[in-house]
Design an enzyme around this catalytic site. Structure first.
Site, short mmCIF file in Angstrom:
data_model
loop_
_atom_site.label_atom_id
_atom_site.label_comp_id
_atom_site.label_asym_id
_atom_site.label_seq_id
_atom_site.Cartn_x
_atom_site.Cartn_y
_atom_site.Cartn_z
N ASP A 43 0.84 -1.21 0.00
CA ASP A 43 0.00 0.00 0.00
C ASP A 43 0.88 1.26 0.00
O ASP A 43 0.76 2.11 -0.87
CB ASP A 43 -0.91 0.03 1.24
CG ASP A 43 -1.67 -1.27 1.42
OD1 ASP A 43 -2.44 -1.61 0.52
OD2 ASP A 43 -1.45 -1.95 2.44
N GLU A 65 1.32 -6.69 -5.62
CA GLU A 65 1.28 -6.04 -6.94
C GLU A 65 2.49 -5.13 -7.18
O GLU A 65 2.89 -4.92 -8.32
CB GLU A 65 0.02 -5.19 -7.09
CG GLU A 65 -1.27 -5.98 -7.19
CD GLU A 65 -1.86 -6.30 -5.83
OE1 GLU A 65 -1.18 -6.11 -4.80
OE2 GLU A 65 -3.01 -6.77 -5.80
O1 TRH Z 1 4.35 -6.16 0.79
P1 TRH Z 1 3.34 -6.78 -0.06
O2 TRH Z 1 2.96 -8.14 0.29
O3 TRH Z 1 2.07 -5.86 -0.11
C1 TRH Z 1 0.75 -6.43 -0.17
C2 TRH Z 1 0.20 -6.31 -1.56
O4 TRH Z 1 0.32 -5.04 -2.14
C3 TRH Z 1 -1.24 -6.73 -1.51
O5 TRH Z 1 -1.86 -6.68 -2.73
C4 TRH Z 1 -1.97 -5.85 -0.53
O6 TRH Z 1 -3.31 -6.11 -0.51
C5 TRH Z 1 -1.37 -6.13 0.81
O7 TRH Z 1 0.00 -5.75 0.79
C6 TRH Z 1 -2.09 -5.36 1.90
O8 TRH Z 1 3.87 -6.85 -1.58
P2 TRH Z 1 4.17 -5.74 -2.68
O9 TRH Z 1 2.91 -5.15 -3.18
O10 TRH Z 1 5.02 -6.38 -3.66
O11 TRH Z 1 5.01 -4.61 -1.93
C7 TRH Z 1 6.31 -4.83 -1.47
C8 TRH Z 1 7.10 -3.54 -1.49
O12 TRH Z 1 8.32 -3.73 -0.80
C9 TRH Z 1 7.46 -3.10 -2.90
O13 TRH Z 1 7.38 -1.68 -2.99
C10 TRH Z 1 8.93 -3.52 -3.03
C11 TRH Z 1 9.39 -3.29 -1.62
N1 TRH Z 1 10.61 -3.98 -1.20
C12 TRH Z 1 11.71 -3.21 -0.84
O14 TRH Z 1 11.66 -1.99 -0.92
N2 TRH Z 1 12.83 -3.83 -0.39
C13 TRH Z 1 12.94 -5.17 -0.31
O15 TRH Z 1 14.00 -5.69 0.10
C14 TRH Z 1 11.82 -5.95 -0.72
C15 TRH Z 1 11.93 -7.44 -0.65
C16 TRH Z 1 10.67 -5.33 -1.14
#
Ligand code: TRH
Length: 384
Positions: free
Chosen positions: A24, A280
């Site tokens: 989010d 996403e």
């Molecule tokens: O963290 P998420 O599982 O977020 C989820 C989804 O958005 C889901 O649809 C939503 O409903 C739920 O939250 C509440 O996965 P997402 O969307 O991939 O977000 C991860 C973020 O973390 C993305 O911006 C990439 C970032 N990230 C880093 O900045 N550093 C890292 O080392 C990693 C592994 C990820």
């Protein structure tokens, strides 16, 4: 960019409630940055959980009511919300979070009400076509527009920086840039000629089988601290593995790495040859990294994620060998034959799967980005 195109409203308020994880706020933050950098907008980002933002942007002060980070005005959104004197010309509510009552009232009494948009989750499901860009008449008497990220022509684009492809090429073409990135993030370089895998996912019962399968090949896995690290620590020989440490398991080497700042995460996806991602936001980054990827979709109790996953696999037209392993990973049950089909391809010189995924990424990058499409959309509503 210092001056926005004349037609783009300058003042934006983005409201984000952190439901779970980082997707989010990760999306809200990226949107804010791109509006500021590429359209010259002044963005106020209201967020309720600053700890989540700090994971992505380490400079965040979690105790500050108001702070400026990379030219974004970040405001802590608490129950004691005090409405600012001036409203944004555009108000974005992320993922249907409810706007604070005080802000809504101020919108109702404003001489010119802000353009109010609910920016929802990226989806390729067919119903999105019937909702994207449509108005919804709110009980306050105000109009709210629904906006869905997604591929053209059904959805409203994906967040993508204008210089993203150039940065990716610069990274790939410069061994020095890669070394600098590894050093900056305290990451151990992979051994020469080793296949590199990044592993970002929710807890997954199939992790043990995946690592056992990979252990027969010269592979290096980079697994960021978080939910999947819990699954990792549940099995020998990884029980005591600490962040920053690496462990060999057959031919495989597993690096348990720290969660990276968001602006460093692209480097991991570009560095690796296969990326496991989740949610996403990391899915979108994996698309732009143009390497084969396996998506662990955010699971919901009503199983709504399955149609969403299938819609994505169909619309994006991923090679079947990736699609099969993706389904297995989401079922948390791997299939030896599917793994073999995928890795026979990926480990071959000039992997057809790699070429296809690169072409798919380039094809989608030719579509206008979300920020371009969203600002054009806003312009049409301004003229209404
Ligand atoms: O963290 P998420 O599982 O977020 C989820 C989804 O958005 C889901 O649809 C939503 O409903 C739920 O939250 C509440 O996965 P997402 O969307 O991939 O977000 C991860 C973020 O973390 C993305 O911006 C990439 C970032 N990230 C880093 O900045 N550093 C890292 O080392 C990693 C592994 C990820």
């Amino acid at each position: 960019m210092s001056n926005p195109p004349a037609s783009v409203p300058q003042h934006w308020d983005i409201f984000c409630q952190v439901i779970d994880n980082y997707g989010d706020i990760g999306t809200a933050w990226r949107l804010a940055l791109q509006l500021q950098k590429e359209m010259g907008c002044h963005v106020r980002l209201w967020v309720d959980v600053l700890d989540a933002l700090k994971m992505l942007v380490p400079a965040t002060d979690v105790s500050a009511q108001c702070q400026t980070l990379q030219q974004i005005e970040v405001k802590q959104w608490t129950a004691a919300f005090v409405c600012p004197e001036t409203l944004g010309e555009v108000v974005i509510e992320m993922f249907a979070c409810e706007l604070p009552q005080g802000y809504l009232q101020a919108m109702q009494s404003a001489a010119i009400a802000p353009i109010w948009v609910n920016l929802d989750y990226f989806s390729c499901e067919s119903w999105v076509a019937g909702c994207h860009g449509l108005p919804s008449f709110h009980r306050s008497g105000l109009n709210k527009w629904f906006y869905f990220p997604g591929f053209s022509p059904i959805g409203g684009g994906l967040l993508r920086e204008a210089d993203l492809q150039q940065k990716r090429t610069d990274f790939w073409q410069s061994p020095q840039a890669i070394s600098r990135w590894l050093e900056k993030n305290s990451l151990a370089p992979a051994r020469a000629n080793h296949f590199k895998v990044s592993l970002f996912a929710y807890e997954n019962a199939a992790l043990a089988d995946l690592l056992t399968y990979l252990s027969q090949y010269p592979v290096e896995v980079y697994l960021p601290e978080g939910k999947l690290a819990h699954s990792l620590r549940q099995q020998a020989p990884f029980v005591n593995l600490q962040v920053g440490q690496s462990l060999d398991f057959g031919l495989l080497r597993v690096h348990l790495i720290a969660f990276l700042p968001q602006q460093e995460f692209d480097g991991l996806l570009r560095y690796c040859d296969l990326n496991f991602v989740r949610g996403e936001e990391s899915l979108t980054r994996a698309i732009w990294a143009a390497k084969p990827f396996v998506w662990h979709i955010y699971p919901t109790e009503d199983q709504a994620h399955w149609p969403k996953l299938e819609a994505f696999l169909t619309e994006y037209d991923l090679p079947e060998n990736i699609a099969e392993v993706t389904r297995d990973w989401n079922r948390q049950q791997l299939n030896q034959a599917h793994l073999e089909q995928l890795f026979n391809d990926l480990l071959a010189t000039n992997s057809p799967c790699q070429s296809r995924v690169f072409a798919l990424s380039e094809q989608r990058a030719a579509e206008p980005s979300l920020v371009k499409q969203l600002t054009s959309f806003i312009q049409t509503k301004k003229e209404c």
